[in-house]
Write a protein that holds these residues in place. Structure first.
Motif, short mmCIF file in Angstrom:
data_model
loop_
_atom_site.label_atom_id
_atom_site.label_comp_id
_atom_site.label_asym_id
_atom_site.label_seq_id
_atom_site.Cartn_x
_atom_site.Cartn_y
_atom_site.Cartn_z
N ALA A 1 -21.14 37.33 -3.71
CA ALA A 1 -20.75 37.43 -2.11
C ALA A 1 -22.12 37.57 -1.11
CB ALA A 1 -19.68 38.65 -2.04
N VAL A 2 -22.97 38.46 -1.66
CA VAL A 2 -24.00 38.91 -0.64
C VAL A 2 -24.89 37.54 -0.66
CG1 VAL A 2 -26.42 39.92 -0.77
CG2 VAL A 2 -24.12 41.04 -1.29
N MET A 3 -25.06 36.87 -1.86
CA MET A 3 -25.79 35.40 -1.69
C MET A 3 -24.87 34.43 -0.94
SD MET A 3 -28.76 34.48 -2.67
CE MET A 3 -28.98 35.85 -3.69
N GLU A 4 -23.65 34.25 -0.85
CA GLU A 4 -22.86 33.39 -0.25
C GLU A 4 -23.18 33.86 1.23
OE1 GLU A 4 -18.30 33.83 0.85
OE2 GLU A 4 -18.74 33.09 -1.26
N GLN A 5 -23.10 35.14 1.68
CA GLN A 5 -23.40 35.49 3.17
C GLN A 5 -24.53 35.28 3.81
OE1 GLN A 5 -20.55 36.72 5.15
NE2 GLN A 5 -19.78 35.53 3.48
N LEU A 6 -25.71 35.37 2.78
CA LEU A 6 -27.06 35.25 3.24
C LEU A 6 -27.20 33.76 3.31
CD1 LEU A 6 -28.78 37.38 0.76
CD2 LEU A 6 -28.56 37.56 3.13
N GLN B 1 -18.79 41.45 16.95
CA GLN B 1 -18.98 41.09 15.77
C GLN B 1 -18.03 41.91 14.84
OE1 GLN B 1 -23.05 42.40 15.01
NE2 GLN B 1 -24.03 40.76 16.16
N GLY B 2 -17.47 42.50 15.41
CA GLY B 2 -16.18 43.37 14.56
C GLY B 2 -16.66 44.74 14.15
N ALA B 3 -17.67 45.34 14.77
CA ALA B 3 -18.19 46.79 14.41
C ALA B 3 -17.15 47.57 15.04
CB ALA B 3 -19.53 46.90 15.11
N ILE B 4 -17.14 48.73 14.27
CA ILE B 4 -16.11 49.82 14.70
C ILE B 4 -17.16 51.01 15.61
CG2 ILE B 4 -14.29 51.56 14.05
CD1 ILE B 4 -13.67 49.95 11.54
N LEU B 5 -16.64 51.14 16.87
CA LEU B 5 -17.48 52.06 17.62
C LEU B 5 -16.49 53.11 18.28
CD1 LEU B 5 -20.07 49.60 19.64
CD2 LEU B 5 -20.23 50.68 17.34
N GLY C 1 -17.40 44.35 10.67
CA GLY C 1 -18.86 43.86 11.08
C GLY C 1 -19.08 43.27 9.65
N VAL C 2 -20.42 43.03 9.51
CA VAL C 2 -20.96 42.80 8.31
C VAL C 2 -20.15 43.27 7.03
CG1 VAL C 2 -23.11 42.44 6.74
CG2 VAL C 2 -23.22 42.26 9.30
N ALA C 3 -19.99 44.66 7.04
CA ALA C 3 -19.36 44.99 5.75
C ALA C 3 -17.69 44.48 5.52
CB ALA C 3 -19.30 46.71 5.97
N GLN D 1 -26.72 46.96 10.73
CA GLN D 1 -26.29 46.02 11.50
C GLN D 1 -26.47 46.27 13.29
OE1 GLN D 1 -21.97 44.97 11.28
NE2 GLN D 1 -21.91 43.90 12.92
N ALA D 2 -26.59 47.44 13.56
CA ALA D 2 -26.79 47.71 14.85
C ALA D 2 -28.37 47.57 15.20
CB ALA D 2 -26.53 49.34 15.25
N ALA D 3 -29.12 48.18 14.27
CA ALA D 3 -30.65 47.87 14.49
C ALA D 3 -31.02 46.49 14.43
CB ALA D 3 -31.40 48.70 13.54
N GLY D 4 -30.61 45.46 13.50
CA GLY D 4 -30.69 44.23 13.40
C GLY D 4 -30.16 43.52 14.68
N THR D 5 -29.11 43.94 15.16
CA THR D 5 -28.60 43.21 16.32
C THR D 5 -29.48 43.56 17.51
OG1 THR D 5 -26.30 43.28 15.68
CG2 THR D 5 -26.50 43.00 17.85
#
Length: 398
Positions: A39-44, A390-394, A1-3, A356-360
């Motif tokens: 990295a954070v700024m790049e992703q934003l 999104q690649g999240a691990i569930l 996911g985002v991480a 990520q879950a709440a935002g989605t």
């Protein structure tokens, strides 16, 4: 996911150190925090986020049980940001409090896990540091996970072979206990060293602690700052004088904010419990996972307890849904949990997964033309499917 996206981004910048095992009980993902800022700024930027920095959220606009917007204040004045779904990621449940949601504060509003102010040192001799662990394993946190099947000495040797400066001195034994008893160090449960940059030979130090600081009280939190800076100086003197590898190390930076472990916890539709964490409880409505041990900090009685079989537990969206509010979610260390369960779920990896879950979920609700304004209507199967895309691990074996 985002991480993982952030990890890959900081890796491209040369700031990813890699997975590190402390041979106590924790597996960590370590990175250079300065390069992580890039990295954070790049992703934003890549995601097209419209930034509004240097701005405080000061209140909410309500209509019955719905939050219609958030009042903001900055140098341009007072603003109102309207939204279909509002997510409180303040860590302190500030917006939930403003909206009249129910919260719990620490333990009965009087006892809190101690905050810390992390700092960094440069010029550390990692080889000498790890040799010191091998020579005196009894002073360090080693071989605590019952399923590891290794002695302290074996863990010390493995730590040296791994080659990363990830070591933990414990306040109830050996070198650190002796220093506290002699007044050379202040009372603290741990002195944790983590790798920051191999090229700069830089580490971060997590050691400073002050008991029962209510971080929702600005005067209380501000009063802690001078003590933290004194503790940092004390810790540096101790490391340079007593811990191998730190003889020539120097101060290189201090965190921009105090690290707060516990303030408010929201009362949500589901309250995560200690039993769910320790028993590695699984759920059909999982939207995020947690894997950190119970980690109830205290200056002199730090409680740590591993999850069964070193496994993980499932988090449902309902721990983020604020009871009594239709469209308000809370994520981070203020999710709906008992104090004990929060001590596991408050760590960065779990907070990122739940965020990520709440935002989605909020995005799915906002885009649904038939949505009636209540986040409880979120289709969990659709949310799970989107998170997996999104690649999240569930799911996990343990």
């Amino acid at each position: 996911g985002v991480a993982r996206q952030l990890r890959d981004a900081v890796d491209r910048l040369g700031g990813y150190i890699g997975p590190v095992f402390d041979y106590r009980s924790l597996r960590l993902v370590c990175y250079d925090p300065e390069l992580m800022k890039f990295a954070v700024m790049e992703q934003l930027t890549a995601a097209g986020v419209d930034l509004m920095l240097y701005t405080l959220a000061t209140g909410v606009l309500k209509d019955g049980a719905s939050v219609k917007g958030v009042f903001l204040h900055n140098k341009a004045g007072r603003l109102l940001a309207r939204a279909k779904v509002v997510i409180d990621a303040s860590g302190d449940a500030d917006l939930v409090q403003a909206a009249g949601g129910k919260t719990e504060l620490g333990q009965d509003g009087t006892t809190f896990q101690p905050p810390s102010l992390v700092f960094r040192m440069i010029g550390v001799d990692t080889a000498k540091l790890l040799d010191g662990v091998v020579a005196d394993p009894g002073s360090y946190g080693l071989a605590e996970f019952p399923g590891l099947g290794m002695t302290q000495q074996q863990c010390a040797e493995a730590l040296r072979q791994q080659g990363h400066p990830k070591v933990v001195l414990l306040g109830d034994r050996g070198l650190l206990k002796s220093a506290i008893a002699q007044g050379e160090m202040f009372p603290t449960s741990i002195l944790a060293v983590l790798p920051v940059s191999a090229s700069r030979r830089e580490v971060s130090i997590n050691c400073t602690q002050i008991a029962n600081v209510d971080a929702t009280d600005p005067k209380n939190l501000s009063a802690a700052v001078p003590t933290f800076f004194t503790q940092i100086q004390t810790t540096m003197r101790f490391l340079q004088a007593r811990v191998p590898g730190f003889e020539a190390a120097q101060f290189s930076g201090v965190a921009s904010k105090i690290g707060v472990r516990e303030t408010r916890r929201v009362i949500g539709e589901h309250i995560l419990t200690e039993a769910e964490v320790l028993q590695a409880r699984k759920r059909e409505d999982v939207v995020a996972k947690g894997g950190h041990e119970i980690d109830l900090f205290a200056v002199t009685s730090h409680r740590r307890q591993t999850i069964r079989d070193g496994g993980s537990y499932d988090l449902p969206l309902s721990v983020a849904i604020v009871k009594g509010a239709r469209n308000l979610l809370a994520v981070g260390r203020c999710i709906s949990a008992t104090r004990e369960a929060q001590s596991s779920a408050r760590v960065m990896g779990t907070c990122m997964a739940m965020g990520q879950a709440a935002g989605t979920a909020a995005a799915l609700c906002a885009r649904d033309q038939g949505w009636r304004g209540d986040v409880r209507e979120t289709s969990i199967p659709e949310l799970q499917r989107t998170l997996r895309e999104q690649g999240a691990i569930l799911t996990s074996k343990a």
